[in-house]
Design an enzyme around this catalytic site. Structure first.
Site, short mmCIF file in Angstrom:
data_model
loop_
_atom_site.label_atom_id
_atom_site.label_comp_id
_atom_site.label_asym_id
_atom_site.label_seq_id
_atom_site.Cartn_x
_atom_site.Cartn_y
_atom_site.Cartn_z
N PHE A 1 0.72 -1.25 -0.01
CA PHE A 1 -0.04 -0.10 -0.13
C PHE A 1 0.71 1.27 -0.06
O PHE A 1 0.30 2.58 -0.22
CB PHE A 1 -0.95 -0.02 1.31
CG PHE A 1 -0.38 0.45 2.70
CD1 PHE A 1 -0.58 1.73 3.00
CD2 PHE A 1 0.26 -0.46 3.38
CE1 PHE A 1 -0.12 2.10 4.11
CE2 PHE A 1 0.82 0.02 4.52
CZ PHE A 1 0.65 1.22 5.02
N LYS A 2 2.18 1.32 0.37
CA LYS A 2 2.78 2.21 0.35
C LYS A 2 3.08 2.93 -0.92
O LYS A 2 3.49 4.18 -1.29
CB LYS A 2 4.29 2.25 0.93
CG LYS A 2 4.37 1.35 2.42
CD LYS A 2 3.66 2.33 3.41
CE LYS A 2 3.54 1.62 4.87
NZ LYS A 2 4.72 1.33 5.43
#
Length: 495
Positions: free
Chosen positions: A112-113
């Site tokens: 998700f980063k």
């Protein structure tokens, strides 16, 4: 829009300067002076829009130093088909009629980063021009596994930048480490720290606040910034995907306009769930924010008691990106809930530094109870949830996603709340092959990238192409340092 320090409201800087600076020089976190409000008309305008258009519209409310045209161009670059493996970018997957999963791992590093770290380098590069900065920016990053690779992927060979990543030695998965130590780019550096993530994060904050180091680096032509979620340029792109998820639920007919939705978020540093809180504060119809922790349950205890106490055993778990005892972004929440009382927040942070604990006011405790519900999931529960989702839904999830799914069910059982709930999936199961294989009843044949093929064989799920490309890649970085040596590592890197 101006940005204030959580520890000194007299600090007021523009959006571009806030992105460039990363962390306020007093150690506080830079936070918008006001939360822009959205209404039904705003949401209606986004329902039929592409993710890139949604991102530009939402971020434009905060980044008033940037034009909407600039932000749309950045979003097209960040979330285009060469970076993300789905046109939806952050798709919402139906599990059952009252349960959906927001998948945030379709980007280049399968975590998700990427949602923020494909955008931040562009914001920062533009900020250098907008502020007339002629020095090279060195991005310092502490990572619990995913931020480091995502940041290097985003900043690799970006002009006028260098990036140094610190990760806890033996504290990330084999795939996460392989991603970092094989990273390409002439401007990147990687160092393992003997200790845990909190040690790495504390070291980075210490370097930021060291006047002597900053002076030395300035003489060498460098300034420091951050790609951790202490940088507002990391948090803001995360706000977008909660608003986008709501719009996708509207578009699919799962909800009607104005209907509330719960979000359950696995979190360690509190950045991901803080972004959901900001979306709610903006006017997004959100019910309860469910904070999911692993065995490192410091946030669970805080949300239930109002006492933050890091003086506890640190556990190394199968969900390493959540192995954190000092949740930096909680400071931004406290600033908001205290009515932007910088003196109060500074007091809490000083107590945390000196005593390792603090207790918030009665008013903040009440606000926490109203907004949040906290729970944690142990190792056995994480493995059981992976197995359950594979068997019941044919849905392969990673260890962090399993923590969220498990805590979501704890919340439902405890409260009886029937509200449609979206739980957040923060990483591909292929980043944690050994634990996922064990959870679904398989014996891992090795402990590294060789397990990608085994997990594919038993699950039939496609291996993300960039993870598959790790096989045979040459290790570029092999530096290890004690936590007291981090300053010297940075000075050597920036000679």
């Amino acid at each position: 829009m101006k940005y204030l320090s959580t520890r000194d409201k007299s600090v007021r800087i523009g959006a571009a300067e806030a992105v460039k600076m990363g962390l306020s020089r007093d150690g506080g976190l830079l936070t918008p002076e006001a939360i822009p409000q959205i209404d039904e008309d705003f949401l209606k305008g986004l329902v039929g829009a592409r993710y890139q258009e949604r991102a530009a519209k939402v971020m434009g409310l905060y980044l008033t130093d940037y034009t909407e045209e600039e932000l749309l161009a950045f979003a097209e670059n960040a979330y285009g088909p060469e970076k993300f493996d789905t046109a939806a970018v952050a798709p919402v997957r139906e599990v059952d009629k009252s349960t959906y999963c927001l998948e945030l791992w379709h980007g280049p590093t399968s975590a998700f980063k990427d949602m923020a770290l494909q955008m931040l380098p562009q914001l920062l590069s533009a900020a250098l021009g907008k502020t007339g900065e002629d020095k090279t920016v060195c991005i310092l990053v502490a990572t619990s596994g995913d931020t480091g690779k995502a940041a290097m992927e985003g900043f690799a060979d970006v002009p006028q930048t260098k990036i140094m990543v610190f990760y806890p030695k033996n504290g990330v998965s084999a795939v996460q480490e392989a991603q970092m130590v094989t990273q390409e780019g002439a401007n990147v550096g990687v160092c393992a720290v003997v200790g845990n993530f909190d040690d790495a994060q504390s070291g980075v904050k210490r370097i930021f606040s060291d006047v002597e180091i900053r002076r030395t680096l300035l003489e060498r032509g460098y300034i420091l910034s951050s790609a951790n979620s202490i940088n507002w340029g990391r948090i803001l792109p995360q706000v977008v995907y909660y608003i986008s998820a709501y719009c996708d639920l509207l578009r699919g007919g799962a909800i009607t306009m104005g209907e509330k939705v719960n979000f359950c978020v696995p979190t360690g540093n509190f950045g991901d769930i803080l972004a959901a809180y900001y979306a709610k504060r903006m006017g997004l119809p959100v019910g309860k924010l469910i904070c999911a922790s692993n065995r490192n349950d410091v946030l669970t205890d805080f949300l239930r008691t109002g006492v933050y106490d890091r003086n506890r055993t640190f556990h190394t778990t199968m969900s390493p990106s959540m192995d954190i005892l000092v949740s930096s972004n909680l400071e931004r929440l406290l600033f908001d809930l205290s009515g932007e009382n910088d003196t109060e927040v500074k007091g809490y942070m000083e107590k945390l530094g000196k005593e390792g604990r603090y207790e918030v006011s009665g008013a903040i405790k009440e606000a926490l109870r109203e907004q949040y519900w906290g729970g944690f999931c142990d190792e056995a529960g994480t493995a059981a949830t992976i197995a359950e989702y594979q068997q019941k839904y044919g849905y392969l999830i990673d260890t962090h996603t399993a923590v969220a799914a498990n805590v979501m069910e704890q919340y439902r059982h405890a409260t009886g709340d029937k509200t449609l709930t979206v739980f957040v999936s923060t990483a591909s199961p292929y980043k944690f092959c050994n634990h996922v294989l064990s959870a679904i009843g398989e014996t891992p044949r090795g402990d590294g990238v060789e397990l990608l093929d085994q997990l594919h064989e038993v699950s039939g799920v496609t291996v993300p192409r960039r993870l598959a490309a790790l096989k045979g890649k040459v290790r570029r970085f092999d530096l290890t340092a004690e936590k007291t040596e981090m300053e010297q590592v940075v000075l050597d890197f920036l000679r």
